[in-house]
Write an enzyme that holds these catalytic residues in place. Structure first.
Site, short mmCIF file in Angstrom:
data_model
loop_
_atom_site.label_atom_id
_atom_site.label_comp_id
_atom_site.label_asym_id
_atom_site.label_seq_id
_atom_site.Cartn_x
_atom_site.Cartn_y
_atom_site.Cartn_z
N GLY A 1 0.79 -1.24 0.00
CA GLY A 1 0.00 0.00 0.00
C GLY A 1 0.82 1.27 0.00
O GLY A 1 0.36 2.31 -0.50
N ASP B 1 -5.02 2.29 10.70
CA ASP B 1 -6.44 1.99 10.94
C ASP B 1 -6.54 1.49 12.39
O ASP B 1 -6.55 2.31 13.31
CB ASP B 1 -6.88 0.96 9.89
CG ASP B 1 -8.35 0.61 9.95
OD1 ASP B 1 -9.11 1.35 10.60
OD2 ASP B 1 -8.77 -0.39 9.34
N ASP C 1 0.85 3.32 4.46
CA ASP C 1 -0.17 4.12 3.79
C ASP C 1 -1.22 4.64 4.78
O ASP C 1 -1.55 5.82 4.78
CB ASP C 1 -0.85 3.30 2.68
CG ASP C 1 -1.30 1.90 3.13
OD1 ASP C 1 -1.15 1.58 4.32
OD2 ASP C 1 -1.79 1.15 2.28
N LYS D 1 -7.13 6.87 10.18
CA LYS D 1 -8.60 6.83 10.27
C LYS D 1 -9.02 7.19 11.67
O LYS D 1 -8.64 6.54 12.64
CB LYS D 1 -9.09 5.42 9.95
CG LYS D 1 -9.49 5.23 8.53
CD LYS D 1 -10.24 3.92 8.39
CE LYS D 1 -9.93 3.33 7.04
NZ LYS D 1 -10.51 1.99 6.90
N PHE E 1 -13.89 2.97 4.16
CA PHE E 1 -12.88 2.19 3.45
C PHE E 1 -12.42 2.97 2.23
O PHE E 1 -13.23 3.39 1.41
CB PHE E 1 -13.41 0.81 3.04
CG PHE E 1 -12.30 -0.12 2.63
CD1 PHE E 1 -11.59 -0.81 3.60
CD2 PHE E 1 -11.94 -0.26 1.30
CE1 PHE E 1 -10.53 -1.64 3.24
CE2 PHE E 1 -10.89 -1.09 0.93
CZ PHE E 1 -10.18 -1.78 1.90
N ASP F 1 -5.66 -0.46 -1.80
CA ASP F 1 -6.43 -1.35 -2.68
C ASP F 1 -7.69 -1.87 -2.02
O ASP F 1 -7.85 -1.83 -0.80
CB ASP F 1 -5.58 -2.57 -3.03
CG ASP F 1 -5.42 -3.51 -1.83
OD1 ASP F 1 -4.94 -3.06 -0.77
OD2 ASP F 1 -5.81 -4.69 -1.94
P1 IMP Z 1 -4.34 -1.71 10.66
O1 IMP Z 1 -3.46 -2.86 11.04
O2 IMP Z 1 -5.76 -1.93 11.04
O3 IMP Z 1 -3.83 -0.37 11.14
O4 IMP Z 1 -4.39 -1.68 9.10
C1 IMP Z 1 -3.36 -1.20 8.37
C2 IMP Z 1 -3.33 -1.85 7.01
O5 IMP Z 1 -4.63 -2.27 6.58
C3 IMP Z 1 -2.87 -0.82 6.04
O6 IMP Z 1 -1.49 -0.95 5.82
C4 IMP Z 1 -3.68 -1.13 4.81
O7 IMP Z 1 -2.95 -2.01 3.99
C5 IMP Z 1 -4.92 -1.82 5.28
N1 IMP Z 1 -6.09 -0.92 5.34
C6 IMP Z 1 -6.67 -0.39 6.44
N2 IMP Z 1 -7.69 0.41 6.13
C7 IMP Z 1 -7.76 0.39 4.78
C8 IMP Z 1 -8.63 1.06 3.83
O8 IMP Z 1 -9.54 1.83 4.15
N3 IMP Z 1 -8.37 0.79 2.52
C9 IMP Z 1 -7.39 -0.04 2.09
N4 IMP Z 1 -6.55 -0.65 2.95
C10 IMP Z 1 -6.75 -0.46 4.27
MG MG Z 2 -0.79 -1.96 4.12
#
Ligand code: IMP
Ligand code: MG
Length: 176
Positions: free
Chosen positions: A38, A95, A92, A123, A144, A151
């Site tokens: 990403g 979340d 990227d 987010k 999202f 992606d």
């Molecule tokens: P986390 O572990 O929940 O912080 O998620 C981080 C990873 O999930 C990022 O590196 C993204 O690859 C993916 N991700 C989280 N939210 C989104 C989104 O809204 N769109 C696309 N990819 C996401």
């Molecule tokens: Mg990622």
């Protein structure tokens, strides 16, 4: 799809991030580690704004199948030596935060001198971890998003802007 950040707004926030990183890192050589896939476009744009000595490496963390969270796996086959180095991990999107926490724990075990983190977008209200990135480009609502490297099932990474995915986009992608 609804555009959340235009290409111009993304570049403006990368300009701000780069200025902040240059100021805080004080000209020290950095090893920039990008979490693939990403952050591929973010990596390319950010490092061209950082006029300091740096090396680049990549690590892969896969956590998503579609829009739902799956198991996380880290692939560090293409990581350069980071022992004793000042590392900047970039991703990227922040979340839940679990991806970055896992990646940091892994990198920490390799003995870097310091590790800081930068994300293009965060987010709002989704975080489930104590960690907050050191550098954040923009905050977005809890939707999202795709584009600018992000992606949905590997589609839409090439969009130059960041957009919220809508149900009809998911149907269109499923049909392709
Ligand atoms: P986390 O572990 O929940 O912080 O998620 C981080 C990873 O999930 C990022 O590196 C993204 O690859 C993916 N991700 C989280 N939210 C989104 C989104 O809204 N769109 C696309 N990819 C996401
Ligand atoms: Mg990622």
């Amino acid at each position: 799809m609804q555009v959340l950040l235009s290409a111009e707004q993304i570049q403006a926030s990368i300009d701000r991030l780069a200025a902040e990183i240059r100021r805080r890192e004080n000209g020290r050589p950095l090893t920039v580690i990008a979490v693939m896939t990403g952050s591929v476009i973010f990596l390319a744009d950010l490092i061209r704004k950082l006029d300091i000595p740096l090396r680049v490496g990549i690590i892969q963390a896969k956590s998503y199948a579609g829009t739902h969270r799956g198991a996380l796996s880290v692939n560090a086959d293409m990581l350069p030596e980071i022992a004793g180095r000042d590392v900047l991990v970039i991703d990227d999107i922040f979340d839940t935060g679990h991806t970055l926490v896992e990646v940091l724990a892994f990198l920490d075990g390799l003995g870097p001198r310091s590790i800081r983190t930068a994300v293009l977008v965060l987010k709002r209200g989704k975080q489930q971890v104590e960690l907050l990135p050191d550098y954040v480009g923009c905050e977005i609502p809890d939707v999202f998003v795709v584009g600018y490297g992000l992606d949905y099932n590997d589609a839409y990474r090439n969009l130059p802007f960041l957009a919220a995915l809508e149900p009809q986009d998911i149907e269109a992608q499923a049909a392709s």
